[in-house]
Structure formats: C-alpha cells, structure tokens
Design a protein around this motif. Structure first.
Motif, PDB file in Angstrom:
ATOM      1  N   ILE A   1       0.824  -1.180  -0.083  1.00 31.34           N
ATOM      2  CA  ILE A   1      -0.056   0.057  -0.110  1.00 31.34           C
ATOM      3  C   ILE A   1       0.982   1.327   0.078  1.00 31.34           C
ATOM      4  CG2 ILE A   1      -1.785   1.399   1.488  1.00 31.34           C
ATOM      5  CD1 ILE A   1      -2.831  -1.468  -0.072  1.00 31.34           C
ATOM      6  N   ARG A   2       2.014   1.302   0.782  1.00 28.45           N
ATOM      7  CA  ARG A   2       2.899   2.544   0.856  1.00 28.45           C
ATOM      8  C   ARG A   2       3.415   2.536  -0.612  1.00 28.45           C
ATOM      9  NH1 ARG A   2       5.823   1.420   6.612  1.00 28.45           N
ATOM     10  NH2 ARG A   2       4.027   2.252   7.656  1.00 28.45           N
ATOM     11  N   ARG A   3       3.632   1.543  -1.567  1.00 32.19           N
ATOM     12  CA  ARG A   3       4.132   1.772  -2.931  1.00 32.19           C
ATOM     13  C   ARG A   3       3.088   2.305  -3.768  1.00 32.19           C
ATOM     14  NH1 ARG A   3       5.910  -3.983  -4.219  1.00 32.19           N
ATOM     15  NH2 ARG A   3       6.858  -4.147  -2.154  1.00 32.19           N
ATOM     16  N   LEU A   4       1.771   2.410  -3.424  1.00 36.88           N
ATOM     17  CA  LEU A   4       0.509   2.797  -4.166  1.00 36.88           C
ATOM     18  C   LEU A   4       0.458   4.386  -3.604  1.00 36.88           C
ATOM     19  CD1 LEU A   4      -2.448   0.267  -3.967  1.00 36.88           C
ATOM     20  CD2 LEU A   4      -1.110   1.124  -5.718  1.00 36.88           C
ATOM     21  N   GLN A   5       0.968   4.650  -2.635  1.00 36.33           N
ATOM     22  CA  GLN A   5       0.759   6.083  -2.192  1.00 36.33           C
ATOM     23  C   GLN A   5       0.979   7.233  -3.067  1.00 36.33           C
ATOM     24  OE1 GLN A   5       2.251   9.278  -0.946  1.00 36.33           O
ATOM     25  NE2 GLN A   5       0.545   9.830  -0.105  1.00 36.33           N
TER      26      GLN A   5
ATOM     27  N   GLU B   1      -1.623  11.528  -6.456  1.00 34.59           N
ATOM     28  CA  GLU B   1      -1.992  11.775  -7.812  1.00 34.59           C
ATOM     29  C   GLU B   1      -3.311  11.875  -7.999  1.00 34.59           C
ATOM     30  OE1 GLU B   1       1.275  10.650 -11.034  1.00 34.59           O
ATOM     31  OE2 GLU B   1      -0.648   9.537 -11.594  1.00 34.59           O
ATOM     32  N   ILE B   2      -4.100  10.680  -7.847  1.00 32.62           N
ATOM     33  CA  ILE B   2      -5.767  11.065  -7.875  1.00 32.62           C
ATOM     34  C   ILE B   2      -6.238  11.836  -7.216  1.00 32.62           C
ATOM     35  CG2 ILE B   2      -7.789   9.312  -7.795  1.00 32.62           C
ATOM     36  CD1 ILE B   2      -5.800   6.900  -8.347  1.00 32.62           C
ATOM     37  N   VAL B   3      -5.793  11.825  -5.820  1.00 37.09           N
ATOM     38  CA  VAL B   3      -6.280  13.040  -5.060  1.00 37.09           C
ATOM     39  C   VAL B   3      -6.170  14.449  -5.618  1.00 37.09           C
ATOM     40  CG1 VAL B   3      -5.992  14.251  -2.723  1.00 37.09           C
ATOM     41  CG2 VAL B   3      -6.284  11.674  -2.872  1.00 37.09           C
ATOM     42  N   ASP B   4      -4.912  14.588  -6.204  1.00 37.38           N
ATOM     43  CA  ASP B   4      -4.572  15.924  -6.625  1.00 37.38           C
ATOM     44  C   ASP B   4      -5.236  16.299  -7.740  1.00 37.38           C
ATOM     45  OD1 ASP B   4      -2.839  16.505  -4.451  1.00 37.38           O
ATOM     46  OD2 ASP B   4      -1.209  16.155  -5.624  1.00 37.38           O
ATOM     47  N   SER B   5      -5.566  15.289  -8.771  1.00 40.34           N
ATOM     48  CA  SER B   5      -6.380  15.913  -9.792  1.00 40.34           C
ATOM     49  C   SER B   5      -7.637  15.835  -9.703  1.00 40.34           C
ATOM     50  CB  SER B   5      -6.245  14.521 -10.699  1.00 40.34           C
ATOM     51  OG  SER B   5      -6.882  13.184 -10.405  1.00 40.34           O
TER      52      SER B   5
ATOM     53  N   PHE C   1     -15.407  14.365  -5.231  1.00 34.97           N
ATOM     54  CA  PHE C   1     -14.163  13.997  -4.407  1.00 34.97           C
ATOM     55  C   PHE C   1     -14.302  12.666  -3.689  1.00 34.97           C
ATOM     56  CE2 PHE C   1     -10.965  14.331  -0.731  1.00 34.97           C
ATOM     57  CZ  PHE C   1      -9.763  14.742  -1.489  1.00 34.97           C
ATOM     58  N   ALA C   2     -15.258  12.556  -2.807  1.00 34.25           N
ATOM     59  CA  ALA C   2     -15.056  11.694  -1.687  1.00 34.25           C
ATOM     60  C   ALA C   2     -15.528  10.146  -2.544  1.00 34.25           C
ATOM     61  CB  ALA C   2     -16.044  11.781  -0.798  1.00 34.25           C
ATOM     62  N   LEU C   3     -16.384  10.453  -3.366  1.00 34.84           N
ATOM     63  CA  LEU C   3     -16.628   8.845  -4.195  1.00 34.84           C
ATOM     64  C   LEU C   3     -15.809   8.723  -5.302  1.00 34.84           C
ATOM     65  CD1 LEU C   3     -18.548   6.651  -4.314  1.00 34.84           C
ATOM     66  CD2 LEU C   3     -20.126   8.098  -5.652  1.00 34.84           C
ATOM     67  N   PRO C   4     -15.376   9.769  -6.080  1.00 33.61           N
ATOM     68  CA  PRO C   4     -14.405   9.247  -7.201  1.00 33.61           C
ATOM     69  C   PRO C   4     -13.003   8.876  -6.833  1.00 33.61           C
ATOM     70  CG  PRO C   4     -14.892  11.644  -7.179  1.00 33.61           C
ATOM     71  CD  PRO C   4     -15.923  11.183  -6.340  1.00 33.61           C
ATOM     72  N   VAL C   5     -12.655   9.272  -5.739  1.00 36.68           N
ATOM     73  CA  VAL C   5     -11.105   8.923  -5.612  1.00 36.68           C
ATOM     74  C   VAL C   5     -10.989   7.739  -4.976  1.00 36.68           C
ATOM     75  CG1 VAL C   5      -9.268   9.428  -3.765  1.00 36.68           C
ATOM     76  CG2 VAL C   5     -10.387  11.406  -4.948  1.00 36.68           C
ATOM     77  N   PRO C   6     -11.599   6.884  -4.052  1.00 40.28           N
ATOM     78  CA  PRO C   6     -11.433   5.610  -3.742  1.00 40.28           C
ATOM     79  C   PRO C   6     -11.982   4.870  -4.798  1.00 40.28           C
ATOM     80  CG  PRO C   6     -13.198   6.734  -2.456  1.00 40.28           C
ATOM     81  CD  PRO C   6     -12.750   7.737  -3.099  1.00 40.28           C
ATOM     82  N   SER C   7     -13.109   5.302  -5.688  1.00 44.19           N
ATOM     83  CA  SER C   7     -13.567   4.225  -7.086  1.00 44.19           C
ATOM     84  C   SER C   7     -12.382   4.116  -7.752  1.00 44.19           C
ATOM     85  CB  SER C   7     -14.744   5.075  -7.573  1.00 44.19           C
ATOM     86  OG  SER C   7     -15.679   5.315  -6.676  1.00 44.19           O
TER      87      SER C   7
END
Lengths: 398, 63
Positions: free
Chosen positions: A112-116, A121-125, A143-149
């Motif tokens: 998971i740390r490697r995914l950080q 990047e996904i959060v920032d976009s 924001f809340a739904l698309p990021v984890p999706s």
C-alpha cells in the motif's frame, strides 16, 4: 429538513444515528446489564451488542459466533450457495481463511505504501478539477466518491468508465429500505457485470488483482468464487472510504481547530484518521453473527442459533475504550477501535483505506484552507438507511 | 519482554506493522514476521500497543 431518525422511523435501533452520534437510547442500553433485543431489517429478532469488550469478544470468536448462518437475499438466477461463494463476509474458517490468504498479500502495509504516490496523484487531480470549476462544489460526487473508486478500479482491474453504473448498483444494494426483490435484482446485475470482467481476466489476465488471482490461483479458485470476491472488493473498496471522506470532512469542518491540526501537521493525519474512524464508525454493524452453541456474552445467556448484531459505533463510544468517547479529538493517541471490525473478518482493505484517508484529508484542507459547508448543518443530508452510514451530498465552498 | 506471534492465527491485517514498525513486518502473504523478539524502550511500548490492536489474537507477550 427532518432528522434522519424521524425521516425513517422504521429503521432498527442499530441503524439509527443522530448526525455524528449513535442514538441517545444506545447509550442507555450500553449502560444496562445484559443485552437488548432488536429486529434486523429482514425481520429476525437479534441480541444487540453495544459494549466495547462484548463487541471484541463476539467479533473475535468465529467458532462461537458464525458469520455463515444467515439466509441471503434471493437473487434471480443464482443459488444461495453461489451467492455465499467468495463472499468473505459470509464465510467461516477454514474456508474463509483459505480465501482471505489469497488476497492479503495485495494489502500489506508495504504494498500500500508503494501505491501512495498514485493515490496522491488521484487526489490531486480531483482537487485540480474542483479548483478549476470554482466554488461551490458537492464534495461527494466531486471528491469523496471518485477518489476511492478510481483507486479500487485500478487495483482490481475494473474499467473506471463503468463507474456510473456500479456506483448506482452499489448504493441500491446497500440501501436497506429498498424492497428485497429490488435489491436482489440489482445484485444479479452486479454479478453479471463482474462475471464478464472475470471471464475476460480468465481469457487474458492483466497486471491487476483479477489478473493476479487468475494467474496465481486460477487452478484452485472457481469462477463463482472469483465473482464473489471481486464483487465484494469493488463495493467494499469504494463505498466505505467514500462515506468516511465525506462525513469525516464534515466532522473536521465542525471542529475548525482540529481541521487546522490535520492541515498543518504532517504527523497528525495518521492518528486523526484513527480517531475519525472511531468517532464516526460508518459501518453500523458487521454481518450478524449466529451463536453455534449455548453461551454467555457479558451476563446474558445466549442460546444456540440466536442471532447477535454488534453495533460498531456504540462499542466505539464506550468509556471502556477512551475517555470522553463522545468528543472528537484527533490529537488523542490512536485507539484500538472496532470501526474496521475485529477478529478474522477485520477489514482486509484497512491499510488501503487508512492510506487513502491519510492522503486525502490533509490534501483537501491544504488546497482549500477556507473550505466550509455551503449549507446549514441542520440541512445536511445524512444517509442512515444503508449498510454504510454517511452523506448523500455535501455542498462546500471556499 | 518476549513477543510471540502465531502465524497460523494471523489474518494479515497489518495493524502491528503500523503500530510498531521496528518490531513487526509482514511476509509477501501479509502474515506477521517478528523482527525484534525482545524490544526495549519506545519499541516495547509500541509493541504493547501492537499486541492490543491485533484483531486476530495472533500476538501475545510475556513481560
């Protein structure tokens, strides 16, 4: 707008909330000896477990308290056995252990740390898009739904372009006020969708988790099991974190000094995530457990076959866990809360969820230091009648 | 202090690694690996915290 508890009076006690809090009645029940009785959404009587120590005892003993006993919602074209197959939440050891071990390697802290960087990047976009569009925004769809999706789509190997459909299906499947027939129909559609993806992975396994499972375990995992596992990971991978991000942001905005801490201190995010998890415990209960033999919980006699539901928010607001449990305090030492569950069914994706939240909360608050709800608190649309508590929308401005 | 980890009971939640990184690690299947059986000082406190946060009951310690 009416509070959620008056809006939907038929909801069982263990699914009711008063905004951020479990209903006041829950506290009284927790302080009384014995266990209270409730009725589950499918009309079965059950014992309600509310104390922290009792919750850990029940969730921590899969031999005494089975997750496999309950009937499933009828899904057209599928037998109950097929529906349970691969659904880790409804399996007991040793079958559960075998399946879970095929997946745990994908969720190690190291992996998971490697995914950080990709999560950041996904959060920032998504923050870029909000900034470019300008205020106001709705934090849930923006924001809340698309990021984890997007994160779970990439990890699992689900086309992100299909999100509108699987978001809609997931929300319906988890909505306990919908008729069982409708939830069954939607579940059948979800299975059919995932079956297509699984068949594609069997034909040409990619670099994602579906591809890995086919390549490395295709000889032991059945197609039905893989459909079950992947369907669960897709729903659990976006609905839970999405709701935590939305309601967690609202909780922080209601406590500006705590939001400032999360925004300004890089070391504050990880313990803040644990405290937000404890305080909000968005999953009302895990899968109801069935006693495999006559036993006792606390000072309550339980008969073989009795059903128990464990209220995670009630347990996480127990003074046995922390001082001042009804206060949000992101500065306190991380507690051993049960918001991710406890025992063998403890959330498989917890390291991923923690990383997503520890990345997203500070990034959001840093990008928009003046972030504030765009509607009065009394108008916030809380989502109670779902397996996962949260917000339907959160208009914000900055 | 001596830490014991039952790798057959471990479910790979990773709580111990997050609580006490110098004491615990995970193998490629996420199952617990004890890096330091007898931690001291700060690491001992972190290890106690890790044992308390273990969801499966795989960890125990003798003081």
């Amino acid at each position: 707008m009416a509070s959620p508890s008056t809006e939907t009076p038929a909801l069982p006690l263990h699914m009711r909330r008063e905004r951020f809090d479990p209903p006041a009645e829950m506290r009284e029940i927790r302080e009384q000896p014995g266990l209270a009785r409730v009725t589950t959404p499918i009309g079965r009587p059950a014992w309600l477990v509310t104390r922290y120590e009792d919750a850990r005892e029940v969730l921590g003993d899969a031999a005494r308290f089975s997750s496999a006993g309950l009937p499933v919602i009828p899904v057209p074209g599928t037998t109950p056995e097929e529906q349970r197959s691969g659904n880790l939440l409804m399996l007991d050891p040793p079958e559960h252990t075998r399946l879970r071990r095929l997946l745990t390697g994908e969720f190690t802290v190291k992996r998971i740390r490697r995914l950080q960087p990709r999560i950041a990047e996904i959060v920032d976009s998504h923050l870029d898009a909000m900034e470019q569009a300008g205020p106001p925004a709705d934090l849930v769809p923006d924001f809340a739904l698309p990021v984890p999706s997007l994160v779970i789509c990439e990890l699992l190997g689900v086309p992100y372009s299909d999100r509108a459909e699987f978001h809609r299906r997931a929300a319906k499947q988890l909505d306990l006020t919908r008729p069982l027939e409708e939830r069954g129909m939607v579940a059948a559609q979800s299975r059919a969708y995932m079956a297509e993806l699984v068949d594609r992975a069997f034909a040409a396994p990619g670099d994602d988790m579906l591809g890995m499972l086919v390549r490395e375990h295709g000889d032991t995992l059945t197609r039905t099991e893989l459909i079950g596992v992947a369907s669960l990971l897709l729903i659990a991978g976006h609905e839970t974190t999405a709701n935590m991000l939305a309601i967690g942001t609202l909780a922080l905005l209601r406590h500006p000094e705590q939001a400032a801490l999360v925004r300004d201190d890089p070391n504050a995010a990880a313990p803040a995530v644990e405290e937000l998890m404890r305080f909000l415990s968005v999953v009302h209960t895990g899968v109801p457990r069935t006693a495999t033999a006559a036993t006792r919980v606390g000072d309550q006699d339980i008969e073989a076959g009795d059903v128990l539901v464990v209220s995670l928010p009630a347990a996480d607001r127990d003074r046995a866990l922390v001082e001042d449990p009804d206060q949000l305090d992101v500065g306190r030492a991380a507690s051993h809360h049960v918001a991710f569950g406890h025992g063998v069914h403890h959330c498989l994706g917890a390291p991923l969820a923690r990383m997503e939240m520890a990345t997203a909360f500070p990034a959001l608050l840093r990008r928009f230091p003046t972030l504030a709800p765009a509607i009065p608190f009394s108008d916030v649309d809380f989502r109670s009648a779902s397996v996962v508590y949260g917000l339907r929308s959160l208009p914000v401005t900055w | 202090m001596k830490i014991k980890a039952d790798r057959d009971v471990c479910i790979g939640a990773g709580n111990c690694v997050l609580a006490a990184e110098n004491v615990f690690d995970q193998d490629d299947d996420a199952i617990v690996v004890v890096l330091e059986e007898s931690p001291e000082g700060k690491d001992a406190d972190a290890a106690r915290n890790a044992v308390g946060s273990c969801p499966s009951g795989a960890l125990s310690l003798e003081e």
